[in-house]
Design a protein around this motif. Structure first.
Motif, mmCIF file in Angstrom:
data_model
loop_
_atom_site.group_PDB
_atom_site.id
_atom_site.type_symbol
_atom_site.label_atom_id
_atom_site.label_comp_id
_atom_site.label_asym_id
_atom_site.label_seq_id
_atom_site.Cartn_x
_atom_site.Cartn_y
_atom_site.Cartn_z
ATOM 1 N N ALA A 175 0.832 -1.213 0.000
ATOM 2 C CA ALA A 175 0.000 0.000 0.000
ATOM 3 C C ALA A 175 0.864 1.259 0.000
ATOM 4 O O ALA A 175 0.556 2.253 -0.675
ATOM 5 C CB ALA A 175 -0.928 -0.017 1.212
ATOM 6 N N LEU A 176 1.967 1.228 0.743
ATOM 7 C CA LEU A 176 2.859 2.381 0.806
ATOM 8 C C LEU A 176 3.450 2.714 -0.563
ATOM 9 O O LEU A 176 3.647 3.888 -0.905
ATOM 10 C CB LEU A 176 3.976 2.108 1.810
ATOM 11 N N ALA A 177 3.719 1.685 -1.355
ATOM 12 C CA ALA A 177 4.319 1.897 -2.673
ATOM 13 C C ALA A 177 3.423 2.721 -3.593
ATOM 14 O O ALA A 177 3.912 3.384 -4.521
ATOM 15 C CB ALA A 177 4.633 0.551 -3.319
ATOM 16 N N LEU A 178 2.120 2.724 -3.355
ATOM 17 C CA LEU A 178 1.195 3.481 -4.206
ATOM 18 C C LEU A 178 1.379 4.991 -4.071
ATOM 19 O O LEU A 178 0.899 5.752 -4.919
ATOM 20 C CB LEU A 178 -0.248 3.101 -3.879
ATOM 21 N N LEU A 179 2.102 5.437 -3.037
ATOM 22 C CA LEU A 179 2.392 6.866 -2.915
ATOM 23 C C LEU A 179 3.271 7.371 -4.061
ATOM 24 O O LEU A 179 3.353 8.577 -4.309
ATOM 25 C CB LEU A 179 3.088 7.150 -1.583
ATOM 26 N N ALA A 180 3.912 6.446 -4.776
ATOM 27 C CA ALA A 180 4.738 6.861 -5.913
ATOM 28 C C ALA A 180 3.899 7.522 -7.010
ATOM 29 O O ALA A 180 4.426 8.345 -7.772
ATOM 30 C CB ALA A 180 5.492 5.652 -6.478
ATOM 31 N N LEU A 181 2.631 7.196 -7.096
ATOM 32 C CA LEU A 181 1.803 7.746 -8.166
ATOM 33 C C LEU A 181 1.634 9.262 -8.048
ATOM 34 O O LEU A 181 1.918 9.997 -9.005
ATOM 35 C CB LEU A 181 0.441 7.040 -8.202
ATOM 36 N N PRO A 182 1.178 9.793 -6.903
ATOM 37 C CA PRO A 182 1.095 11.270 -6.814
ATOM 38 C C PRO A 182 2.465 11.935 -6.833
ATOM 39 O O PRO A 182 2.607 13.048 -7.357
ATOM 40 C CB PRO A 182 0.371 11.504 -5.488
ATOM 41 N N LEU A 183 3.489 11.303 -6.270
ATOM 42 C CA LEU A 183 4.820 11.906 -6.274
ATOM 43 C C LEU A 183 5.389 12.014 -7.681
ATOM 44 O O LEU A 183 6.176 12.924 -7.975
ATOM 45 C CB LEU A 183 5.767 11.095 -5.385
ATOM 46 N N ALA A 184 4.984 11.109 -8.567
ATOM 47 C CA ALA A 184 5.471 11.157 -9.948
ATOM 48 C C ALA A 184 5.054 12.443 -10.647
ATOM 49 O O ALA A 184 5.731 12.904 -11.579
ATOM 50 C CB ALA A 184 4.949 9.946 -10.723
ATOM 51 N N LEU A 185 3.955 13.046 -10.209
ATOM 52 C CA LEU A 185 3.483 14.283 -10.838
ATOM 53 C C LEU A 185 4.496 15.414 -10.718
ATOM 54 O O LEU A 185 4.516 16.330 -11.535
ATOM 55 C CB LEU A 185 2.152 14.712 -10.206
ATOM 56 N N MET A 186 5.344 15.369 -9.690
ATOM 57 C CA MET A 186 6.355 16.408 -9.494
ATOM 58 C C MET A 186 7.387 16.416 -10.620
ATOM 59 O O MET A 186 8.091 17.413 -10.818
ATOM 60 C CB MET A 186 7.079 16.203 -8.160
ATOM 61 N N PHE A 187 7.470 15.319 -11.384
ATOM 62 C CA PHE A 187 8.510 15.188 -12.398
ATOM 63 C C PHE A 187 7.952 15.313 -13.817
ATOM 64 O O PHE A 187 8.642 15.000 -14.781
ATOM 65 C CB PHE A 187 9.213 13.836 -12.244
ATOM 66 N N ARG A 188 6.711 15.805 -13.955
ATOM 67 C CA ARG A 188 6.106 15.877 -15.281
ATOM 68 C C ARG A 188 6.750 16.936 -16.161
ATOM 69 O O ARG A 188 6.972 16.722 -17.346
ATOM 70 C CB ARG A 188 4.604 16.175 -15.157
ATOM 71 N N THR A 189 7.025 18.112 -15.577
ATOM 72 C CA THR A 189 7.516 19.235 -16.363
ATOM 73 C C THR A 189 9.000 19.427 -16.138
ATOM 74 O O THR A 189 9.431 19.542 -14.994
ATOM 75 C CB THR A 189 6.776 20.533 -15.977
ATOM 76 N N PRO A 190 9.803 19.463 -17.197
ATOM 77 C CA PRO A 190 11.236 19.735 -17.015
ATOM 78 C C PRO A 190 11.435 21.084 -16.343
ATOM 79 O O PRO A 190 10.737 22.052 -16.637
ATOM 80 C CB PRO A 190 11.790 19.751 -18.445
ATOM 81 N N ALA A 191 12.384 21.131 -15.414
ATOM 82 C CA ALA A 191 12.670 22.377 -14.693
ATOM 83 C C ALA A 191 14.148 22.672 -14.819
ATOM 84 O O ALA A 191 14.910 22.584 -13.872
ATOM 85 C CB ALA A 191 12.264 22.258 -13.227
#
Length: 413
Positions: A175-191
């Motif tokens: 269940a803890l591993a599913l937190l990767a899904l919202p965290l992945a959103l931080m890497f959508r846009t190149p910065a």
């Protein structure tokens, strides 16, 4: 915050740190599941040690490919897919009943873990997004995330195993591993700003980096790191049990390693901003050799065990920021995830040998003495192979086929 770039820099560093905490914390806690898994399946310590060692190797094999995909197509989808795979593999483990099923489940966890939060992927992304003057500290923050995962998930997993059984504890990690899904959103846009774009243009191609002796010297040192770390995490619960100490001490041992590793990673990240990354690595490996030698000589009490955990914790993942920083300094950042993925592959070959040989040595000799001696020798070897390195950036003004990452005939740098 004084500038508009500081908040995104902190946010991306913290997101990567949490991903590292999830993946590394789960991997570091797996040693706690070995005994109950053996009791439930009857597969035997050698079989389980081999499966865990193969997981370490496959995790390393996956990293260059994960890095290559992320370098070319972005990391958000890679991380999200990895999180789903990590949750699935963890949820399947309580239902394995044969060696083949165990190997398949751990293989899925290896590939998924590499995608969701491998060192090469996360540190490569952070390196490209952070300005050079803040890069060392940012790498330290990400490395500290892995330590924080150990600190939290070590005693938590032990507590869940005791209270609800190892199957429930493993489902909790799923269940803890599913937190990767919202965290992945931080890497959508190149910065990436102008400085990062300029570094990309002057980076050495991967092929040229892989033909440089300097690359393989740095990588060889990290092989030793993998051997040390994976042997300790996988077999220290067994060492503690063999010494007649309480089983609950194993969870606290992992937690102490994690707590001290947070401090060590942050110190290492801050120190390499201005100091020598090569000398930092030599010091860290020398401290490991000294720590193992002291542990072998001292009586095995609870306080000695926790003291050993603290000593090794300070150096545990502290090698990561200077290793990654040195690769970036020598060869540039454009292909960072791919290059660090190769470094991590060699690290995991060391991890494979550390876990597998630990089980073999115990079965055939009845103790881990030969493994402790090997740890000391390898740590000293890691110190020696960094001596000839020149800590100098790759040539920027010459064609990329002639990188300036060379060896110093006098061993100074």
């Amino acid at each position: 915050m004084n500038t508009p770039r500081q908040l995104p820099t902190l946010a991306i560093s913290l997101a990567a740190a949490v991903l590292m905490a999830i993946t590394m914390g789960s991997r570091s806690s797996f040693g706690l599941f070995v005994a109950p898994l053996n009791a439930a399946t009857g597969l035997g310590l050698v079989t389980i040690s081999f499966a865990v060692a193969l997981n370490q190797l496959l995790w390393g094999l996956a990293q260059p490919f994960v890095g290559l995909v992320a370098d070319r197509h972005g990391s958000a989808r890679v991380i999200a897919t990895g999180g789903l795979g990590l949750a699935t593999g963890s949820a399947l483990l309580p239902f394995v009943g044969s060696a083949a099923e165990l190997v398949l489940a751990l293989a899925l966890l290896a590939f998924a873990g590499a995608a969701a939060g491998s060192n090469g992927l996360l540190l490569g992304e952070v390196s490209r997004r952070v300005d050079p003057e803040r890069r060392g500290l940012a790498l330290g923050i990400v490395s500290a995330g892995g330590s924080a995962g150990q600190l939290v998930l070590g005693p938590t997993s032990q507590g869940m195993i005791t209270a609800a059984g190892w199957e429930s504890a493993m489902l909790g990690l799923a269940a803890l591993a599913l937190l990767a899904l919202p965290l992945a959103l931080m890497f959508r846009t190149p910065a990436r700003g102008p400085a990062a774009a300029a570094e990309d243009r002057t980076s050495v191609p991967v092929r040229d980096a892989l033909t440089s002796p300097a690359f393989w010297l740095v990588t060889g040192g990290f092989f030793v790191c993998g051997f040390h770390v994976s042997f300790l995490i996988s077999h220290m619960p067994g060492v503690i049990a063999d010494c007649g100490l309480p089983a609950g001490l194993a969870g606290w041992w992992i937690a102490v390693v994690g707590l001290c590793n947070i401090i060590g990673s942050l110190i290492a990240g801050a120190a390499i901003r201005r100091g020598s990354m090569r000398r930092a690595l030599m010091l860290l490996y020398a401290l490991r050799a000294l720590g193992v030698a002291a542990f072998v000589a001292l009586p095995k009490t609870e306080w000695v065990m926790l003291g050993f955990a603290a000593w090794m914790g300070f150096t545990y993942m502290a090698t990561l920021p200077p290793t990654v920083g040195l690769i970036g300094k020598l060869f540039g950042l454009r292909h960072m995830a791919t290059m660090v993925g190769v470094v991590m592959l060699v690290h995991q070959i060391g991890a494979f040998l550390g876990v597998w040989l630990g089980g073999i040595v115990l079965i055939h000799t009845g103790s881990y003495d030969w493994m402790w001696h090997a740890d000391i020798v390898l740590a000293l070897l890691a110190v020696a192979i960094h001596l000839p390195l020149v800590e100098r950036p790759a040539a920027r003004a010459t064609p990329p086929s002639t990188p300036e990452a060379t060896l110093s005939p006098a061993g100074a740098g």
